[in-house]
Scaffold this active site. Structure first.
Site, short mmCIF file in Angstrom:
data_model
loop_
_atom_site.label_atom_id
_atom_site.label_comp_id
_atom_site.label_asym_id
_atom_site.label_seq_id
_atom_site.Cartn_x
_atom_site.Cartn_y
_atom_site.Cartn_z
N THR A 1 0.81 -1.22 0.00
CA THR A 1 0.00 0.00 0.00
C THR A 1 0.84 1.27 0.00
O THR A 1 0.35 2.34 -0.36
CB THR A 1 -0.94 0.01 1.22
N GLU A 2 2.09 1.16 0.42
CA GLU A 2 2.99 2.33 0.40
C GLU A 2 4.42 1.86 0.19
O GLU A 2 4.91 0.99 0.90
CB GLU A 2 2.97 3.09 1.73
#
Length: 305
Positions: free
Chosen positions: A204-205
């Site tokens: 996600t990051e």
């Protein structure tokens, strides 16, 4: 930790030794409640998924032949990722967290551990409440054993008895904490596979900021960072890790916690001084476009070695 222990981030509370653990305890229980709510009410109709996204670095022992260094590196991961993932995937806090925080609490003369406990019912309720695991990952540390004196004020930071080091040869294009160490990501992903039963993973990051602004938008270091880290995810896929998606962090320069607009993670440069906030593509935009349009590297021979 930064919100409830050091007070660096909102809500700015300095509840030394207890605050971070209490906040995390509530987050984990609340997450489980949301998962169960969706599961019982909407899942049959919507067929959606509910997961949690956790951010963690990788901890590598300074001396891989030293048991104390290996144990310290294990604590690094368990006190970061395991703190939240272990209750969700295995039903309780990591044993090493319970042991260390419990031991330190007893040395302080406290009747109970500063790490809260889950009831039997709560453990059952929390375990299995994630259809996927979101992972935010940026960097790696070398880890070794370091004992903190008993008389020191208790804190999450001193509870795990370890010190973090970096290799001066690691590229550090962004802030002082973010070194580019791609191989750490593969190890973290394989750790997740082994520890939590190979869950479905969405990255996600993952990305790097610049502290020095390049007027020509020539962020070659970001291209190298993305290439290195995405390549290690590819290796992890070959290892059998169940990675389903990847999100580069981030599309645009934005407000970055207590650093405001000074830390720029964006593929697009934003002119914050201009009323209209115009956006300009950095060099990494073209590179990332090629990766996602081809669903692979522009020049595969450069990678997977």
């Amino acid at each position: 930790e930064k919100g409830y222990e050091t007070g660096e981030h909102a809500p700015g509370l300095k509840l030394g030794g207890c605050g971070a653990y209490k906040a995390a305890h509530h987050i984990i229980k609340t997450h489980a409640k949301v998962w169960h709510s969706y599961n019982s009410t909407w899942r049959r109709e919507q067929r959606g998924m509910v997961g949690i996204s956790l951010t963690s670095g990788w901890g590598e022992p300074v001396d891989p032949h030293s048991q104390t260094d290996r144990d310290a590196a294990e604590r690094y991961i368990q006190f970061h990722l395991g703190w939240f993932a272990n209750p969700i995937y295995r039903g309780d806090y990591p044993e090493v967290m319970k042991n260390y925080v419990g031991k330190k609490s007893a040395q302080q003369g406290l009747g109970t551990s500063r790490l809260p406990t889950f009831s039997v019912q709560e453990k059952t309720y929390i375990k299995g409440t994630s259809d996927f695991l979101g992972i935010g990952h940026f960097t790696t540390r070398y880890v070794l054993q370091k004992n903190f004196p008993f008389l020191q004020v208790s804190s999450y930071h001193t509870d795990h008895d370890l010190a973090e080091l970096v290799d001066p040869n690691w590229p550090a294009p962004g802030p002082k904490w973010l070194y580019s160490v791609p191989w750490g990501f593969r190890r973290l992903l394989n750790f997740i596979k082994t520890q939590y039963g190979n869950p479905l993973i969405y990255v996600t990051e993952n990305g790097v900021s610049e502290t020095v602004q390049c007027p020509q938008l020539c962020d070659e270091w970001r291209i190298q960072y993305l290439k290195g880290y995405i390549n290690e995810i590819l290796k992890a896929l070959n290892d059998g890790v169940n990675v389903k998606g990847y999100t580069a962090w981030s599309l645009l320069d934005k407000f970055e916690w207590n650093k405001g607009f000074s830390e720029r993670f964006g593929l697009y440069h934003i002119d914050f001084k201009n009323k209209n906030k115009p956006r300009y593509p950095k060099a990494s935009v073209d590179y990332y476009k090629k990766i996602i349009s081809a669903n692979g590297f522009p020049n595969p021979r450069e990678v997977m070695s």
